[in-house]
Design a protein around this motif. Structure first.
Motif, mmCIF file in Angstrom:
data_model
loop_
_atom_site.group_PDB
_atom_site.id
_atom_site.type_symbol
_atom_site.label_atom_id
_atom_site.label_comp_id
_atom_site.label_asym_id
_atom_site.label_seq_id
_atom_site.Cartn_x
_atom_site.Cartn_y
_atom_site.Cartn_z
ATOM 1 N N ALA A 115 3.628 2.633 9.506
ATOM 2 C CA ALA A 115 4.835 1.883 9.141
ATOM 3 C C ALA A 115 5.441 1.167 10.343
ATOM 4 O O ALA A 115 5.365 1.653 11.474
ATOM 5 C CB ALA A 115 5.863 2.841 8.533
ATOM 6 N N ASP A 116 6.052 0.004 10.086
ATOM 7 C CA ASP A 116 6.669 -0.807 11.146
ATOM 8 C C ASP A 116 5.686 -1.145 12.257
ATOM 9 O O ASP A 116 6.045 -1.212 13.431
ATOM 10 C CB ASP A 116 7.901 -0.096 11.728
ATOM 11 N N GLY A 117 4.435 -1.351 11.875
ATOM 12 C CA GLY A 117 3.393 -1.712 12.831
ATOM 13 C C GLY A 117 2.551 -0.516 13.220
ATOM 14 O O GLY A 117 3.083 0.491 13.700
ATOM 15 N N PRO A 118 1.229 -0.583 12.997
ATOM 16 C CA PRO A 118 0.355 0.549 13.338
ATOM 17 C C PRO A 118 0.235 0.740 14.846
ATOM 18 O O PRO A 118 0.501 -0.171 15.640
ATOM 19 C CB PRO A 118 -0.993 0.148 12.723
ATOM 20 N N ASP A 119 -0.187 1.933 15.238
ATOM 21 C CA ASP A 119 -0.339 2.257 16.660
ATOM 22 C C ASP A 119 -1.134 1.187 17.404
ATOM 23 O O ASP A 119 -0.793 0.803 18.528
ATOM 24 C CB ASP A 119 -1.067 3.598 16.819
ATOM 25 N N GLU A 120 -2.206 0.718 16.766
ATOM 26 C CA GLU A 120 -3.112 -0.203 17.449
ATOM 27 C C GLU A 120 -2.424 -1.514 17.822
ATOM 28 O O GLU A 120 -2.702 -2.094 18.884
ATOM 29 C CB GLU A 120 -4.330 -0.479 16.555
ATOM 30 N N VAL A 121 -1.531 -1.991 16.956
ATOM 31 C CA VAL A 121 -0.796 -3.224 17.261
ATOM 32 C C VAL A 121 0.139 -3.007 18.442
ATOM 33 O O VAL A 121 0.241 -3.848 19.349
ATOM 34 C CB VAL A 121 -0.007 -3.696 16.016
ATOM 35 N N ILE A 133 15.554 -8.147 0.836
ATOM 36 C CA ILE A 133 15.396 -9.140 1.898
ATOM 37 C C ILE A 133 13.900 -9.420 1.962
ATOM 38 O O ILE A 133 13.104 -8.530 2.293
ATOM 39 C CB ILE A 133 15.950 -8.627 3.230
ATOM 40 N N THR A 134 13.507 -10.648 1.610
ATOM 41 C CA THR A 134 12.116 -10.951 1.291
ATOM 42 C C THR A 134 11.529 -11.988 2.249
ATOM 43 O O THR A 134 12.134 -13.022 2.512
ATOM 44 C CB THR A 134 12.015 -11.485 -0.149
ATOM 45 N N MET A 135 10.312 -11.690 2.729
ATOM 46 C CA MET A 135 9.626 -12.608 3.634
ATOM 47 C C MET A 135 8.532 -13.358 2.894
ATOM 48 O O MET A 135 7.770 -12.772 2.117
ATOM 49 C CB MET A 135 9.015 -11.849 4.812
ATOM 50 N N GLY A 136 8.450 -14.658 3.145
ATOM 51 C CA GLY A 136 7.398 -15.479 2.557
ATOM 52 C C GLY A 136 7.247 -16.763 3.334
ATOM 53 O O GLY A 136 7.941 -16.995 4.341
ATOM 54 N N LYS A 137 6.360 -17.617 2.873
ATOM 55 C CA LYS A 137 6.090 -18.868 3.581
ATOM 56 C C LYS A 137 6.744 -20.040 2.866
ATOM 57 O O LYS A 137 6.603 -20.209 1.663
ATOM 58 C CB LYS A 137 4.586 -19.092 3.693
ATOM 59 N N THR A 138 7.443 -20.864 3.654
ATOM 60 C CA THR A 138 8.094 -22.059 3.111
ATOM 61 C C THR A 138 7.341 -23.330 3.467
ATOM 62 O O THR A 138 7.450 -24.328 2.761
ATOM 63 C CB THR A 138 9.534 -22.167 3.648
ATOM 64 N N ALA A 164 -2.655 -7.837 -0.710
ATOM 65 C CA ALA A 164 -3.800 -8.748 -0.633
ATOM 66 C C ALA A 164 -4.207 -9.095 0.794
ATOM 67 O O ALA A 164 -5.290 -9.644 1.009
ATOM 68 C CB ALA A 164 -3.492 -10.038 -1.402
ATOM 69 N N VAL A 165 -3.338 -8.801 1.775
ATOM 70 C CA VAL A 165 -3.622 -9.178 3.162
ATOM 71 C C VAL A 165 -3.275 -8.033 4.108
ATOM 72 O O VAL A 165 -2.494 -7.138 3.761
ATOM 73 C CB VAL A 165 -2.824 -10.439 3.573
ATOM 74 N N ALA A 166 -3.843 -8.075 5.308
ATOM 75 C CA ALA A 166 -3.504 -7.107 6.357
ATOM 76 C C ALA A 166 -2.139 -7.481 6.916
ATOM 77 O O ALA A 166 -2.006 -8.387 7.738
ATOM 78 C CB ALA A 166 -4.568 -7.120 7.448
ATOM 79 N N SER A 167 -1.123 -6.780 6.477
ATOM 80 C CA SER A 167 0.250 -7.185 6.775
ATOM 81 C C SER A 167 0.727 -6.740 8.143
ATOM 82 O O SER A 167 1.846 -7.088 8.548
ATOM 83 C CB SER A 167 1.186 -6.649 5.683
ATOM 84 N N SER A 168 -0.097 -5.992 8.882
ATOM 85 C CA SER A 168 0.267 -5.677 10.266
ATOM 86 C C SER A 168 0.295 -6.950 11.104
ATOM 87 O O SER A 168 0.946 -7.000 12.148
ATOM 88 C CB SER A 168 -0.719 -4.669 10.864
ATOM 89 N N ASP A 169 -0.417 -7.985 10.635
ATOM 90 C CA ASP A 169 -0.303 -9.329 11.200
ATOM 91 C C ASP A 169 0.541 -10.136 10.223
ATOM 92 O O ASP A 169 0.051 -10.614 9.196
ATOM 93 C CB ASP A 169 -1.685 -9.955 11.369
ATOM 94 N N ALA A 170 1.821 -10.272 10.528
ATOM 95 C CA ALA A 170 2.751 -10.871 9.568
ATOM 96 C C ALA A 170 2.466 -12.344 9.296
ATOM 97 O O ALA A 170 2.979 -12.897 8.315
ATOM 98 C CB ALA A 170 4.193 -10.706 10.063
#
Length: 418
Positions: free
Chosen positions: A385-391, A185-190, A144-150
């Protein structure tokens, strides 16, 4: 090739690993593929040949080589030393890393547990992972979101009594399809009211927890990468105990940066091995095929392909070794620019090499009779993967500007007064 002299122990590991990969792993590739079968069976099968190779690697002392000397659980190598060994595993990327218990995403997840995990988390998850009894996945990316920006990640991890409730939808979760995958191992907002980089947390979610659903496997240019795969996963009101939180609330970025730095360089290390195998295949091919009355190698452009491939490969390797050395000397945080440069340059260089090798194989290069097409698919994906070239290029430029400004300011301070 190594820029520094390797210890006798590492030279022996290199010799053993080279022999293991070339004489046992690569010959087992066709057996492994055949054992996976078709359809749903591909997600339920752990080929016997893999278990046999794991036992063999462990007996040879080629087990868990990735966990560097800062961790008491590891074999005591440096990142530089592991870089040399990890490249060898890259010759057979679907077999050798797993056979040596050095495959992603398990390596990064084991490092998280080793670096940040509590004693209880290490006992429950790190030990079986290091023994190769279970597999794991890292759940961050979301559809649902652009995940390259965590900071965009919107999965919620909400405190409830003596635990947390996890709700969210993830995708491209590597390893989630494996029948031995036991933990996410899961990332989310608390805390949505916290600072931009203090909202995220990391929590351990057992794969068999009620509410965890692997929705579907996703294909990479048509490859399903079974049995580990890359899956869409839903967490629907999943409850986990409070002790499953890693490091503390709001410290998710700290954890993922500690995980992704070494992980990115590991991908680059393996990629070099894939490139070396591609060059070997290309050189052999052009010396044994004839077009228009002469061997392919006798056509001028082919020599150019071989020379360019070698130059690009050696240049990429230097970046990887420098990044590994920088991590050893100052930690991943102080090697951010070197890691980012390797992460951008290596996949691009390897893709160019693979493209030339495929061209030299003609129609055979895009089929299943060589590993080249599958290598290409994986390498093209690594640019995302693990961050696109542009980032990464953005980060490289920002760090370079900061360093140049610091140099200029230092010169001005030290300039003689006229």
């Amino acid at each position: 090739m190594s820029l520094v002299q390797l210890s006798p122990r590492v030279e022996e590991l290199k010799r053993l690993l080279t022999d293991f990969v070339h004489n046992e792993c690569i010959p087992a590739e066709s057996e492994y593929r055949a054992a996976l079968g078709e359809g749903a069976q591909r997600w339920q099968t752990v080929p016997i040949v893999m278990e046999r190779l794991k036992k063999r690697a462990r007996a040879l002392g080629l087990w868990n080589l990735f966990l560097t000397k800062e961790y008491k659980e590891g074999p005591g190598l440096t990142n530089y030393e592991y870089a040399v060994l990890c490249e060898i595993m890259g010759y057979s990327p679907n077999i050798a890393p797993e056979a040596c218990n050095c495959s992603a995403p398990d390596t990064g997840n084991m490092e998280v547990f080793a670096k940040y995990g509590s004693a209880a988390q290490k006992k429950k998850w790190l030990e079986p992972l290091m023994n190769g009894h279970i597999r794991s996945a890292f759940a961050m990316t979301e559809p649902a979101v652009a995940s390259s920006d965590a900071t965009n990640i919107c999965t919620r991890i909400e405190r409830q009594g003596n635990g947390y409730i996890v709700n969210g939808r993830k995708w491209w979760i590597s390893g989630a399809g494996h029948p031995k995958c036991a933990v996410f191992i899961t990332m989310g907002k608390t805390d949505l009211a916290a600072s931009k980089y203090g909202q995220q947390s990391i929590v351990v979610v057992p794969a068999d927890a009620p509410g965890v659903s692997v929705v579907r496997p996703l294909t990479v240019f048509g490859y399903d990468d079974a049995p580990h795969g890359h899956c869409e996963v839903v967490f629907d009101n999943v409850w986990v105990p409070a002790e499953n939180l890693i490091l503390g609330e709001g410290r998710g970025f700290e954890v993922i940066q500690g995980r992704l730095g070494p992980g990115r360089i590991h991908h680059c290390m393996r990629s070099l091995g894939m490139a070396e195998r591609a060059v070997e295949l290309m050189v052999d091919r052009v010396q044994n095929r004839v077009t228009f009355g002469r061997k392919i190698v006798e056509h001028g452009v082919v020599l150019d392909y071989i020379a360019k491939s070698r130059m690009e490969l050696e240049s990429a390797r230097m970046l990887v070794l420098r990044a590994a050395d920088m991590i050893d000397k100052g930690g991943a945080k102080n090697a951010k620019k070197e890691i980012a440069m390797a992460k951008v340059v290596v996949p691009g260089a390897v893709l160019a090499i693979l493209d030339r090798a495929i061209q030299m194989f003609g129609a055979g290069g895009v089929g299943q009779d060589t590993p080249l097409a599958e290598f290409w698919a994986g390498m093209r994906t690594l640019r995302i993967a693990d961050g696109p070239d542009e980032v990464h290029t953005r980060q490289i430029a920002q760090l370079e500007i900061r360093e140049q400004n610091a140099k200029l300011a230092a010169r001005k301070r030290n300039a003689p007064k006229l």
